[in-house]
Design a protein around this motif. Sequence first.
Motif, mmCIF file in Angstrom:
data_model
loop_
_atom_site.group_PDB
_atom_site.id
_atom_site.type_symbol
_atom_site.label_atom_id
_atom_site.label_comp_id
_atom_site.label_asym_id
_atom_site.label_seq_id
_atom_site.Cartn_x
_atom_site.Cartn_y
_atom_site.Cartn_z
ATOM 1 N N LEU A 305 -23.001 4.107 1.054
ATOM 2 C CA LEU A 305 -22.135 3.084 1.652
ATOM 3 C C LEU A 305 -21.186 2.506 0.599
ATOM 4 N N ALA A 306 -21.723 2.207 -0.584
ATOM 5 C CA ALA A 306 -20.885 1.631 -1.642
ATOM 6 C C ALA A 306 -19.763 2.601 -2.022
ATOM 7 N N LYS A 307 -20.097 3.877 -2.031
ATOM 8 C CA LYS A 307 -19.091 4.891 -2.383
ATOM 9 C C LYS A 307 -18.024 4.966 -1.285
ATOM 10 N N HIS A 308 -18.491 4.863 -0.046
ATOM 11 C CA HIS A 308 -17.571 4.889 1.094
ATOM 12 C C HIS A 308 -16.574 3.720 1.009
ATOM 13 N N LEU A 309 -17.040 2.578 0.524
ATOM 14 C CA LEU A 309 -16.171 1.395 0.470
ATOM 15 C C LEU A 309 -15.347 1.325 -0.804
ATOM 16 N N PHE A 310 -15.962 1.705 -1.925
ATOM 17 C CA PHE A 310 -15.310 1.440 -3.217
ATOM 18 C C PHE A 310 -14.893 2.693 -3.979
ATOM 19 N N GLY A 311 -15.241 3.870 -3.461
ATOM 20 C CA GLY A 311 -14.923 5.092 -4.195
ATOM 21 C C GLY A 311 -16.008 5.382 -5.220
ATOM 22 N N ALA A 312 -15.684 6.279 -6.155
ATOM 23 C CA ALA A 312 -16.697 6.716 -7.120
ATOM 24 C C ALA A 312 -16.871 5.677 -8.221
ATOM 25 N N VAL A 313 -17.642 4.654 -7.954
ATOM 26 C CA VAL A 313 -17.852 3.596 -8.949
ATOM 27 C C VAL A 313 -19.235 3.750 -9.578
ATOM 28 N N GLU A 314 -19.393 3.120 -10.735
ATOM 29 C CA GLU A 314 -20.714 3.083 -11.368
ATOM 30 C C GLU A 314 -21.579 2.071 -10.597
ATOM 31 N N MET A 315 -22.850 2.386 -10.420
ATOM 32 C CA MET A 315 -23.717 1.483 -9.654
ATOM 33 C C MET A 315 -25.001 1.231 -10.416
ATOM 34 N N ARG A 316 -25.644 0.095 -10.111
ATOM 35 C CA ARG A 316 -26.987 -0.117 -10.683
ATOM 36 C C ARG A 316 -27.828 -0.940 -9.710
ATOM 37 N N TRP A 317 -29.127 -0.725 -9.787
ATOM 38 C CA TRP A 317 -30.074 -1.451 -8.938
ATOM 39 C C TRP A 317 -30.761 -2.522 -9.760
ATOM 40 N N VAL A 318 -30.834 -3.716 -9.210
ATOM 41 C CA VAL A 318 -31.467 -4.820 -9.916
ATOM 42 C C VAL A 318 -32.650 -5.284 -9.073
ATOM 43 N N ASP A 319 -33.831 -5.345 -9.680
ATOM 44 C CA ASP A 319 -34.996 -5.856 -8.946
ATOM 45 C C ASP A 319 -34.811 -7.339 -8.691
ATOM 46 N N THR A 320 -35.181 -7.795 -7.533
ATOM 47 C CA THR A 320 -35.030 -9.210 -7.243
ATOM 48 C C THR A 320 -36.133 -9.653 -6.295
ATOM 49 N N TYR A 321 -35.963 -10.845 -5.736
ATOM 50 C CA TYR A 321 -36.957 -11.350 -4.784
ATOM 51 C C TYR A 321 -36.268 -11.811 -3.518
ATOM 52 N N PHE A 322 -36.747 -11.372 -2.404
ATOM 53 C CA PHE A 322 -36.413 -11.968 -1.102
ATOM 54 C C PHE A 322 -37.730 -12.166 -0.365
ATOM 55 N N PRO A 323 -37.828 -13.215 0.425
ATOM 56 C CA PRO A 323 -39.102 -13.443 1.121
ATOM 57 C C PRO A 323 -39.427 -12.341 2.122
ATOM 58 N N PHE A 324 -38.365 -11.675 2.621
ATOM 59 C CA PHE A 324 -38.579 -10.740 3.726
ATOM 60 C C PHE A 324 -38.779 -9.295 3.301
ATOM 61 N N THR A 325 -38.615 -8.990 2.027
ATOM 62 C CA THR A 325 -38.745 -7.591 1.596
ATOM 63 C C THR A 325 -39.617 -7.460 0.356
ATOM 64 N N ASN A 326 -40.222 -6.311 0.221
ATOM 65 C CA ASN A 326 -41.014 -6.018 -0.962
ATOM 66 C C ASN A 326 -41.236 -4.503 -1.038
ATOM 67 N N TYR A 329 -34.257 -5.478 -3.816
ATOM 68 C CA TYR A 329 -33.249 -5.056 -4.800
ATOM 69 C C TYR A 329 -31.896 -5.670 -4.486
ATOM 70 N N GLU A 330 -31.059 -5.677 -5.518
ATOM 71 C CA GLU A 330 -29.638 -5.924 -5.293
ATOM 72 C C GLU A 330 -28.885 -4.718 -5.820
ATOM 73 N N LEU A 331 -27.849 -4.350 -5.108
ATOM 74 C CA LEU A 331 -27.010 -3.248 -5.568
ATOM 75 C C LEU A 331 -25.757 -3.845 -6.201
ATOM 76 N N GLU A 332 -25.469 -3.413 -7.404
ATOM 77 C CA GLU A 332 -24.251 -3.877 -8.075
ATOM 78 C C GLU A 332 -23.364 -2.676 -8.386
ATOM 79 N N ILE A 333 -22.072 -2.906 -8.352
ATOM 80 C CA ILE A 333 -21.145 -1.837 -8.729
ATOM 81 C C ILE A 333 -20.248 -2.351 -9.854
ATOM 82 N N PHE A 334 -19.785 -1.428 -10.668
ATOM 83 C CA PHE A 334 -18.848 -1.823 -11.725
ATOM 84 C C PHE A 334 -17.452 -1.648 -11.167
ATOM 85 N N PHE A 335 -16.811 -2.758 -10.911
ATOM 86 C CA PHE A 335 -15.538 -2.713 -10.195
ATOM 87 C C PHE A 335 -14.551 -3.669 -10.848
ATOM 88 N N GLN A 336 -13.360 -3.187 -11.092
ATOM 89 C CA GLN A 336 -12.312 -3.992 -11.723
ATOM 90 C C GLN A 336 -12.830 -4.705 -12.970
#
Length: 500
Positions: A305-326, A329-336
């Motif tokens: 999805l990120a590629k579809h929206l932003f093109g071939a960008v660098e991406m990384r996954w960050v572990d995080t906390y949400f009450p509803f999931t376990n 993660y957060e998805l980050e892209i290197f953009f501008q």
Amino acid sequence: MVRDGSRSVKTPSDRTEKREKTKTSRCLPIYLRKKKKVEERFITMLIQRALSRARVPSTSRYFSSLSSIQMQTINLPKSPPFSFSSNNHGCNFLKSKPSSVSSPYSTAAFSLGKSNRKGVVPLAALLQIGGVQIATDDVVKENDPTNNVPDSIFAKLGMQLHRRENHPLGILKKTIYDYFDINFPGKFEKFDDLCPIVTVKQNFDDVLVPPDHVSRSYNDTYYVNSDTVLRCHTSAHQAELFRNGHTHFLVTGDVYRRDSIDGTHYPVFHQMEGVRVFSPEDWSGSDMDGTAYAAADLKRSLEGLAKHLFGAVEMRWVDTYFPFTNPSYELEIFFQGKWLEVLGCGVTEQAILHASGRTDIVAWAFGLGLERLAMVLFDIPDIRLFWSSDERFTSQFSEGKLGVKFKPFSKFPPCYKDMSFWINDGFTENNLCEIVRGIAGDLVEEVTLIDNFTNKKGMTSHCYRITYRSMERSLTDDEINELQEQVREAVQNKLNVVLR
Ligand code: DAH
């Protein structure tokens, strides 16, 4: 790391820093925390209600934070004005009491013009969302201490910017739909007209938001009454859709949060929630368990999805906390030139699925803020622009054209006004901002704490700088002076602070 629910284009650390700075102002009064008796709690409510009634904005919920509310949950008097019934999607929708007002909802009545009723925008008396009729009085209740929805927020209900084909948010929504349609043909159902008025249970309990989580506070969330809120995230619809057997769905909608004021925060914004369910036969042929299988599929799908929206960008996954999931993660892209948080996601907590009557399945879910992505994709510099009906803005976007860069039609000069006051225990920045936005509407660009000190007597003074700037025209000195005068008066009267 504290994150703010996929809604800011600021870096998480910017946001955290600002939070730290204003943390004390977000605390509820100490004396309120100590009171135990029911009557005293009710008085607390009245005070809070008075504070919250000051119209407008505010910020972030921290679903990714573990922070607790600064006050114990109060047993509010119950006055549910609604009955809930199922529509054909099987979701609960609000049914308003029969209203005597017959004028149909008209978008014209929701122009962002200058307020005229006690400093608020003109209101339509009745609107329709998802086949449900909602009257002003169902949502805005001046004399109900369990309600903190100002007229200016009611005015946004039913606007549904995400359903406008030629609006940046509608264009982005459609582009995300395309991605799922191309990659999972015929699989994902789309909901973009679910009523934003939901129960506290839907918004918080059903997705396991802890009872003492800060997001539940009256300072952060718009309550219609003690059981009913304006949804603060599209995750509010998850449990019910699970319960009704949906297995692949996208929910897009307007969400509401009380917040501070700046170029990337607005009390109403838009989110999209995506969910996919797996059954044992999906992962049985793999060498993974259900959770690992779902997590791998989630990452693959969202990177696509990120590629579809932003093109071939660098991406990384960050572990995080949400009450509803376990795991979450957060998805980050290197953009501008910088890392941009694109979305929050994870593998749905089994407790949510079990409570919805689904025992043998696993699911992934994600949530993204449409504004924060649209701002970078279209180069839109200020979140207020999404609400502009100025043709110089609206004419620049058309269906199917993602990423056409917005050309600012002009930059009008800002005007700064400072105001200082001695705060009281109940002061919060969100309440201040709501007053300012209620009076100045979209003419206010930013409210910033520029000075903060406590004197020897223990009195704390805050100085806020209010930046006024129209995105459409030059403002006159007289106009701003008048607004500032009204703000000063309202801040003094409604927040009970002492101006300096
Ligand atoms: N509801 C979250 C928010 O508003 C966003 C989110 C994060 C949704 C993770 C999800 C998820 O479904 O899995 O901050």
